[in-house]
Design an enzyme around this catalytic site. Structure first.
Site, PDB file in Angstrom:
ATOM      1  N   TRP A  21      69.270  79.738  11.970  1.00  0.00           N
ATOM      2  CA  TRP A  21      68.720  80.921  12.634  1.00  0.00           C
ATOM      3  C   TRP A  21      69.733  81.534  13.593  1.00  0.00           C
ATOM      4  CZ3 TRP A  21      67.209  82.129  17.776  1.00  0.00           C
ATOM      5  CH2 TRP A  21      66.333  83.229  17.897  1.00  0.00           C
ATOM      6  N   SER A  81      69.452  73.523   9.290  1.00  0.00           N
ATOM      7  CA  SER A  81      68.393  74.026  10.161  1.00  0.00           C
ATOM      8  C   SER A  81      67.473  74.973   9.374  1.00  0.00           C
ATOM      9  CB  SER A  81      69.027  74.703  11.383  1.00  0.00           C
ATOM     10  OG  SER A  81      68.090  74.866  12.413  1.00  0.00           O
ATOM     11  N   LEU A  82      67.309  76.228   9.803  1.00  0.00           N
ATOM     12  CA  LEU A  82      66.460  77.168   9.057  1.00  0.00           C
ATOM     13  C   LEU A  82      66.943  77.323   7.613  1.00  0.00           C
ATOM     14  CD1 LEU A  82      64.296  79.438   8.856  1.00  0.00           C
ATOM     15  CD2 LEU A  82      66.050  81.011   9.720  1.00  0.00           C
ATOM     16  N   LEU A 144      70.838  78.562  21.489  1.00  0.00           N
ATOM     17  CA  LEU A 144      72.147  77.923  21.305  1.00  0.00           C
ATOM     18  C   LEU A 144      72.260  76.687  22.194  1.00  0.00           C
ATOM     19  CD1 LEU A 144      74.598  80.992  21.186  1.00  0.00           C
ATOM     20  CD2 LEU A 144      73.478  79.812  19.289  1.00  0.00           C
ATOM     21  N   LEU A 146      69.823  74.751  23.085  1.00  0.00           N
ATOM     22  CA  LEU A 146      69.041  73.700  22.441  1.00  0.00           C
ATOM     23  C   LEU A 146      69.820  73.085  21.276  1.00  0.00           C
ATOM     24  CD1 LEU A 146      65.539  75.441  22.354  1.00  0.00           C
ATOM     25  CD2 LEU A 146      66.168  73.448  23.731  1.00  0.00           C
ATOM     26  N   ASP A 207      70.038  64.739  17.891  1.00  0.00           N
ATOM     27  CA  ASP A 207      69.455  66.066  17.669  1.00  0.00           C
ATOM     28  C   ASP A 207      68.186  66.235  18.494  1.00  0.00           C
ATOM     29  OD1 ASP A 207      68.488  68.486  16.644  1.00  0.00           O
ATOM     30  OD2 ASP A 207      69.010  67.983  14.583  1.00  0.00           O
ATOM     31  N   HIS A 234      72.465  68.667  16.904  1.00  0.00           N
ATOM     32  CA  HIS A 234      71.889  69.523  15.856  1.00  0.00           C
ATOM     33  C   HIS A 234      72.954  70.205  14.988  1.00  0.00           C
ATOM     34  CE1 HIS A 234      68.720  71.759  13.911  1.00  0.00           C
ATOM     35  NE2 HIS A 234      69.298  72.911  14.199  1.00  0.00           N
TER      36      HIS A 234
END
Length: 257
Positions: A21, A81-82, A144, A146, A207, A234
């Site tokens: 994302w 991720s996404l 970012l 996170l 993560d 992450h």
């Protein structure tokens, strides 16, 4: 305007890469470099992101999967991720094109609820969507932060994410909101046992957005291979691209024309 898909590497295994994302394909450059001898990589800028900012396609997993499948050869697909939700959708809906699946810090369901204790806080994700309307840049910066949490060098990871986030232009507000809705609503857990392709599920132990336990559970459901990068958060491809490439090797070995 078509989706921007950059080709890199000269190896025998075709590999499609999907970013997360608010990012673009350039964020995955360390992984591209680590795999260039083993793979021919098709690095996608998702709709509304990077050089695909003006392509007009909705950021909807089935539509994205079909468009990318039409523009790339049969290949392994890796989603971060996404991007993992789109890659998993493609594996389920385009099995002739997706010959194997790698989920990098990605799960079939993102938000936490009573049936999914390992997800991210639903209120936090919803607040991101609301905040995008009033303070676009601060909202992306918070996300970012996170993503950088848990990295061995969190400040360096955040600095790198900030440097690269808008290197190909700012993503459209529309697709950022669409992406949040996907993270809020998408749930492919029930379909994991029907996944036909070999799969690799690669987690960062530190993560803070995608819990390693969620990935281990998902790997078991999909009859896939689980691997964990010990000192990664992450975005493990920044400081641990070689370890990610090593974890991918059994999947690369499984590819047949």
């Amino acid at each position: 305007m078509k989706l921007f898909i950059e080709q890199a590497g000269h190896g025998p295994v075709p590999l499609v890469l999907l970013h997360g994302w608010a990012m673009h394909g350039g964020v995955l450059a360390p992984l591209v470099e680590a795999l260039a001898d083993r793979c021919t990589l098709h690095v996608v800028d998702l709709p509304g992101h990077g050089y695909s900012r003006d392509c007009g396609l909705a950021l909807e997993p089935s539509a994205c999967a079909a468009a990318i499948a039409a523009a790339t050869p049969p290949a392994l697909w890796l989603g971060w991720s996404l991007g993992g939700l789109i890659a998993l959708t493609a594996a389920l809906e385009q099995p002739q094109q997706v010959r194997g699946l790698a989920m990098l810090c990605a799960t079939p369901k993102f938000v936490r609820d009573d049936s999914w204790p390992w997800g991210s806080d639903a209120a936090m994700v919803h607040q991101l969507a609301l905040d995008l309307e009033t303070d676009y840049h601060a909202t992306i910066d918070r996300f970012l932060s996170l993503e950088a949490m848990g990295s061995a060098d969190q400040r360096a990871a955040l600095r790198h994410l900030r440097e690269i986030a808008f290197a190909r232009g700012e993503p459209e507000l529309r697709v950022l909101q669409e992406g949040i809705r996907i993270l809020e609503t998408r749930d492919l857990r029930a379909q994991l046992p029907s996944l036909r392709q070999p799969s690799a599920w690669i987690a960062g132990r530190r993560d803070r957005l995608v819990h390693p336990q969620a990935m281990e559970w998902s790997a078991q459901q999909a009859h896939g291979r689980y691997a964990q990068i010990e000192h990664a958060g992450h975005a493990p491809f920044f400081a641990h691209a070689d370890e990610v490439a090593l974890a991918l090797q059994p999947l690369l070995d499984s590819f047949h024309e």
